[in-house]
Design an enzyme around this catalytic site. Sequence first.
Site, mmCIF file in Angstrom:
data_model
loop_
_atom_site.group_PDB
_atom_site.id
_atom_site.type_symbol
_atom_site.label_atom_id
_atom_site.label_comp_id
_atom_site.label_asym_id
_atom_site.label_seq_id
_atom_site.Cartn_x
_atom_site.Cartn_y
_atom_site.Cartn_z
ATOM 1 C CB ALA A 1 71.867 112.690 24.405
ATOM 2 C CD1 TRP B 1 73.909 132.816 18.901
ATOM 3 C CD2 TRP B 1 74.530 134.646 17.783
ATOM 4 N NE1 TRP B 1 75.020 133.328 19.530
ATOM 5 C CE2 TRP B 1 75.430 134.451 18.863
ATOM 6 C CE3 TRP B 1 74.733 135.735 16.937
ATOM 7 C CZ2 TRP B 1 76.498 135.304 19.110
ATOM 8 C CZ3 TRP B 1 75.796 136.592 17.185
ATOM 9 C CH2 TRP B 1 76.673 136.370 18.264
ATOM 10 C CE LYS C 1 76.681 120.252 24.813
ATOM 11 N NZ LYS C 1 75.752 121.167 25.484
ATOM 12 C CB THR D 1 70.975 128.755 20.117
ATOM 13 O OG1 THR D 1 72.078 128.707 21.026
ATOM 14 C CG2 THR D 1 70.746 130.182 19.676
ATOM 15 N NE ARG E 1 69.210 117.858 27.376
ATOM 16 C CZ ARG E 1 70.368 117.494 26.849
ATOM 17 N NH1 ARG E 1 71.030 116.468 27.346
ATOM 18 N NH2 ARG E 1 70.883 118.153 25.824
ATOM 19 C CG PHE F 1 75.367 114.939 22.282
ATOM 20 C CD1 PHE F 1 76.262 115.990 22.176
ATOM 21 C CD2 PHE F 1 75.303 114.249 23.478
ATOM 22 C CE1 PHE F 1 77.103 116.323 23.234
ATOM 23 C CE2 PHE F 1 76.144 114.581 24.548
ATOM 24 C CZ PHE F 1 77.042 115.617 24.416
ATOM 25 C CE LYS G 1 70.419 119.002 20.927
ATOM 26 N NZ LYS G 1 71.850 119.241 21.066
ATOM 27 C CG PHE H 1 77.917 130.254 12.474
ATOM 28 C CD1 PHE H 1 78.835 130.432 13.494
ATOM 29 C CD2 PHE H 1 76.927 129.296 12.639
ATOM 30 C CE1 PHE H 1 78.774 129.673 14.658
ATOM 31 C CE2 PHE H 1 76.856 128.527 13.796
ATOM 32 C CZ PHE H 1 77.787 128.717 14.813
#
Length: 559
Positions: A276, A412, A108, A76, A97, A304, A74, A384
Amino acid sequence: MAIVKSDIEIARSAVKKPVLEIGAKIGIPPEHLAPYGHDKAKLSAEFIRSKRGAKDGKLILVTAVSPTPAGEGKTTTTVGLGDGLNRIGKKAIVCIREASLGPCFGTKGGAAGGGYAQVIPMEDINLHFTGDFHAITSAHNLLAAMIDNHVYWGNELNLDTRRITWRRVMDMNDRALRDIASSLGGVANGFPRESGFDITVASEVMAILCLANDLKDLEQRLGEIIIGYRFNKTPVYARDLKADKAMAVLLKDAMQPNLVQTLENNPAFVHGGPFANIAHGCNSVVATTTALKLADYVVTEAGFGADLGAEKFFDIKCRKAGLKPAAAVIVATVRAMKMHGGVAKEDLGQENVAAVKSGCANLGRHMENVRQFGVPVVVAINHFTADTDAEIAAVKAFVAAHGAEAVLCRHWAQGSAGIEELANRVVALAESGSAQFSPLYEDELSLFDKIETIVKRIYRGAEADADTSVREQLLQWEEAGYGNLPVCMAKTQYSFSTNPHLRGAPVNHVVHVREVRLSAGAGFVVAICGEIMTMPGLPKSPSAERIHLNGDGLIEGLF
């Protein structure tokens, strides 16, 4: 076979521009930036005030499906979309954030994006950065120290030590500190009592900093913090202890947004960091509202899945700050859809179109939920390399059948060039004027009815369940004048239910509210559901075991 660089290797090889040059791109004079080195800076309160009458740009929210161990990307996507909008000629700012040390050294990872869609300096942002989290921790614990000190010196406020609700915080996962006994060791150390620690990002001080409009508002909100109750059950506030002004002093610099840049030298405000799943999960109001005065588009994220971050973004942040989002992006991956469809993590490399189709029920639920707020959606399929054409086609077909569009994004690997299509689609949505934003519930609804509204309409549960003591506490707060506050649900991020292992789109489950906390300064009531913890623990093999300095003194292992 091409060698794939790690996130930190990509970030380290970036060609950065001086932060004053980044500020100049969005009209910030150098005298209104306080540099922290050459690549990050604090924005002055004076400049923020000077822009309050300027026209707002359009606000784009990036949210996601329910997270899985497969990864969704998210942040990214948020960074990539900001770069993509700048690439197609729009003036865009990213607002995200700050990273908590707990996840960085736990499971994470950091919060600076990944691949060729990152904010930099990545190492600084993921570690101590400009010291904001340390300031929040210090301000929070100053209040805790003043509480115990007040009791030690005679307890003039008649505070019932059994009903002190203010705990301590630290910015690290440490399950051993969840519940503690303090002031042991005899008369000189005070009166023993039970207490505990939360992680800094769950602190009400963090929430206050992220929702306050300016230093004056910050100080007033700090004074409104309820730290506990007297023997007659009346509340004791931080201002009663004369702690609010000193706390504001510690937060003076932390209140100012941090300006950094993306890998493509576009501006980003990185400020605030509430989780969150246990807090409201959004970038600071000051950073977001200031960015809207400086750009055509502001891309921000909420933590999230959309059931947590987006709901709180809409019902708490937008409600309190008067924000009206123009569009929302829901990030999904083929891998996540397969996991929601029942595929184990070790089997994700194998094509499984049936599992993708089954798992898309989770995506569909989030699309429906965001639309309940009157905000149009587009789905970003974060690509991906193992994704197959058939699997991608299945996601696109599902989204099309639900009246929206899914766009394959390769940011990415390719940076802004890989997300240009999504940028154009977001502009089209935002310019269409189709957004008719409104919160999920009215202020006048009772606190428990607000909880149950979220449970039924967002989580699709059968009901919210709570013990009599919890319901009576909510009624007492309503009688005390807090009934108009929104609610902040603290719940597992992995499921619409309170069972983290129940993936997909479950229905008719019961959401048990085990505890409620009044964050009077922040302006919401926290409902703690299921087994969610406000102080996480480290996993069996934490990332900290692999983070180190190499022979050149450079950091390795951050991601």
